[in-house]
Scaffold this active site. Structure first.
Site, PDB file in Angstrom:
ATOM      1  N   ASP A  14       0.851  -1.188   0.000  1.00 38.82           N
ATOM      2  CA  ASP A  14       0.000   0.000   0.000  1.00 38.82           C
ATOM      3  C   ASP A  14       0.889   1.240   0.000  1.00 38.82           C
ATOM      4  O   ASP A  14       2.099   1.155   0.259  1.00 38.82           O
ATOM      5  CB  ASP A  14      -0.948   0.015   1.194  1.00 38.82           C
ATOM      6  CG  ASP A  14      -0.211  -0.048   2.539  1.00 38.82           C
ATOM      7  OD1 ASP A  14       0.934  -0.550   2.575  1.00 38.82           O
ATOM      8  OD2 ASP A  14      -0.779   0.394   3.556  1.00 38.82           O
ATOM      9  N   GLU A  22       0.222  -1.411   5.724  1.00 40.63           N
ATOM     10  CA  GLU A  22       1.244  -0.853   6.604  1.00 40.63           C
ATOM     11  C   GLU A  22       1.004   0.620   6.893  1.00 40.63           C
ATOM     12  O   GLU A  22       1.384   1.113   7.963  1.00 40.63           O
ATOM     13  CB  GLU A  22       2.625  -1.037   5.968  1.00 40.63           C
ATOM     14  CG  GLU A  22       3.794  -0.779   6.905  1.00 40.63           C
ATOM     15  CD  GLU A  22       4.237   0.682   6.965  1.00 40.63           C
ATOM     16  OE1 GLU A  22       4.976   1.044   7.903  1.00 40.63           O
ATOM     17  OE2 GLU A  22       3.843   1.465   6.074  1.00 40.63           O
TER      18      GLU A  22
END
Length: 487
Positions: A158, A225
């Site tokens: 991400d 994350e």
């Protein structure tokens, strides 16, 4: 007799293993450029090898020659695919929910020719999802000795949001600067899609060369994350389900920092909100008001003064090379609104503390100030006051903390993993200067608490981390590849 990689099996096993022994020196050796710098910082150093150790070291193993360096064309081709997905990888829910599956599939496709399931190769590739569209990928190159493991973890799929109108180039496609195409530009090049592509190429190359390593090499590409509001779908879910337990038997290298050096410490962080309640009134009759803004400013100054007196710099901050000590600072104002001729009746100052063990102390500061508003705080001018005795009215302070406390990390400077990273960095980059940051990496602290030997490194650029016009350098990524092979 030749094995599948084209060199003698017995020679390969011995050299590969002794290479690791050569890298992982004793904890009494140092990890700084010179003996004098080690003395000044106190860091364990392993860069000053004795002549005897050099004589005992084995020749350079054929593994490095067989694996070679980072092949630019497949790396850039894969990175271009990943950056091309980055608009759908932005993590800021509920508006932006990343679809890490898009990246996970590119990783799986890149490894397909050398995987056990689809290509007849040695790599064991597994996708793990805890919610639709958001996968993690675990890739293992099996070693010959059970229980010996080296792992690369933290390459997250991400990214933080990017506003194209604020960038000088399209953040959601890979572009280049200069004829040599050294600068690779786009959201995620540094954090962290560049590392996803890098470690994918490492694992693919191991699958192609098939060196008989004694240690298994495991790569874990993770979801989620960049945001902690949703839990249990990334590395935390993998740990909870025991899917990473075997990684505890060897060093775990978290690949999500920057600047090609070991990052040995991070700061803790907890958000705070200091609310002041006064009395709203006409600004022309200030003597009948309690100015919540003045109360909050004066209270915050008093709280900060007490904080820095009670929490001075820690003795190990120099050892870990932190740039700043623990801090408490305001970052945001808010109030309900009103006219310029109204003294506000309430307002809130928000900020963060780069440490998490001071919550109770801050509450005590606020309680003490509330009990002594007449004497604990200065006022601002002849009619400024925080108590109105005739109305039996007192200003009031309240401090609140967000629920998610992010604890800091201090890596184990005596671990074999740290020493291996230092040695490989010095060998490939030419110098080693471990550093710490007061930013937070909460996931690695959770891994450390679970018993993993976590060391951190990264090969993007700190100056472009979460920034506009993000980029990385191919030469830095190429050195990262060589560091991984050396480890």
């Amino acid at each position: 007799m030749k094995n599948r990689s084209g060199y003698g099996t017995e020679r390969a096993v011995v050299d590969t293993d002794t290479s690791y022994a050569h890298i992982v020196l004793s904890s009494t050796q140092s990890c700084s450029n010179t003996e004098s710098s080690s003395t000044s910082t106190g860091l364990p150093s392993l860069l000053t090898q004795s002549a005897a150790a050099s004589k005992m070291a084995s020749p350079a193993p054929p593994l490095k020659d067989a694996v070679g360096g980072l092949d630019r064309d497949p790396f850039v081709a894969l990175l271009a695919k990943l950056i091309g997905e980055s608009q759908r990888l932005q993590n800021d829910p509920p508006a932006l929910v990343p679809q890490e599956d898009l990246v996970a599939q590119h990783v799986v496709d890149a490894l397909r020719p050398v995987s056990t399931d689809t290509g007849g190769g040695p790599l064991v590739v597994r996708k793990v999802s805890y919610t639709d569209g958001r996968s993690n990928v675990i890739v293992e190159y099996p070693g010959t000795v059970p229980g010996r493991v080296v792992s690369f973890v933290g390459m997250h799929m991400d990214v933080v949001p990017a506003n194209p109108s604020e960038w000088d180039f399209d953040p959601f496609s890979l572009t280049f600067e200069g004829d040599d195409k050294e600068k690779l530009r786009g959201r995620g090049t540094t954090d962290c899609l560049g590392h996803v592509a890098l470690v994918t190429q490492l694992m693919r190359r191991l699958g192609e060369v098939k060196p008989p390593l004694k240690h298994s090499v495991i790569a874990v590409f993770i979801a989620n994350e960049e945001n902690s509001s949703v839990t249990g779908i990334g590395v935390d879910g993998l740990v909870k389900d025991g899917l990473l337990d075997k990684l505890k038997t060897g060093p775990l290298f978290w690949i999500d920092t920057a600047d090609k050096q070991p990052c040995i410490g991070t700061g803790g962080m907890i958000p705070w909100h200091l609310k002041a309640t006064g009395k709203l009134f006409h600004s022309g009759l200030a003597h009948k008001a309690i100015n919540s803004m003045e109360l909050n400013m004066d209270a915050l100054k008093e709280i900060q003064t007490r904080f820095y007196n009670d929490f001075p710099a820690h003795e190990k901050e120099k050892l870990y090379k932190f740039a700043t000590p623990s801090t408490m600072k305001p970052t945001k104002w808010s109030y309900p609104g009103g006219g310029l001729n109204q003294i506000p009746g309430e307002c809130t100052i928000s900020g963060d503390i780069s440490t998490s063990f001071v919550v109770q102390k801050l509450k005590e500061y606020v309680d003490d100030i509330n009990a002594g508003l007449e004497t604990k705080l200065p006022t601002r001018g002849p009619v400024s006051k925080y108590v109105l005795p005739d109305e039996n009215l007192r200003g009031r302070l309240e401090i609140a903390f967000d629920g998610d406390v992010m604890n800091g990390v201090a890596c184990n400077l005596e671990s074999r993993g740290f020493q291996a990273l230092c040695k490989a960095t010095e060998e490939i980059v030419g110098y080693v200067e471990p550093y710490s940051i007061t930013g937070s990496l909460p996931l690695i602290r959770e891994l450390q608490d679970e018993g993993f030997d976590v060391q951190t490194a990264g090969y993007g650029l700190l100056k472009t981390y979460h920034a506009k016009n993000e980029y990385c350098l191919f030469s830095d990524m190429a050195q990262g590849f060589q560091v991984f092979v050396s480890i």
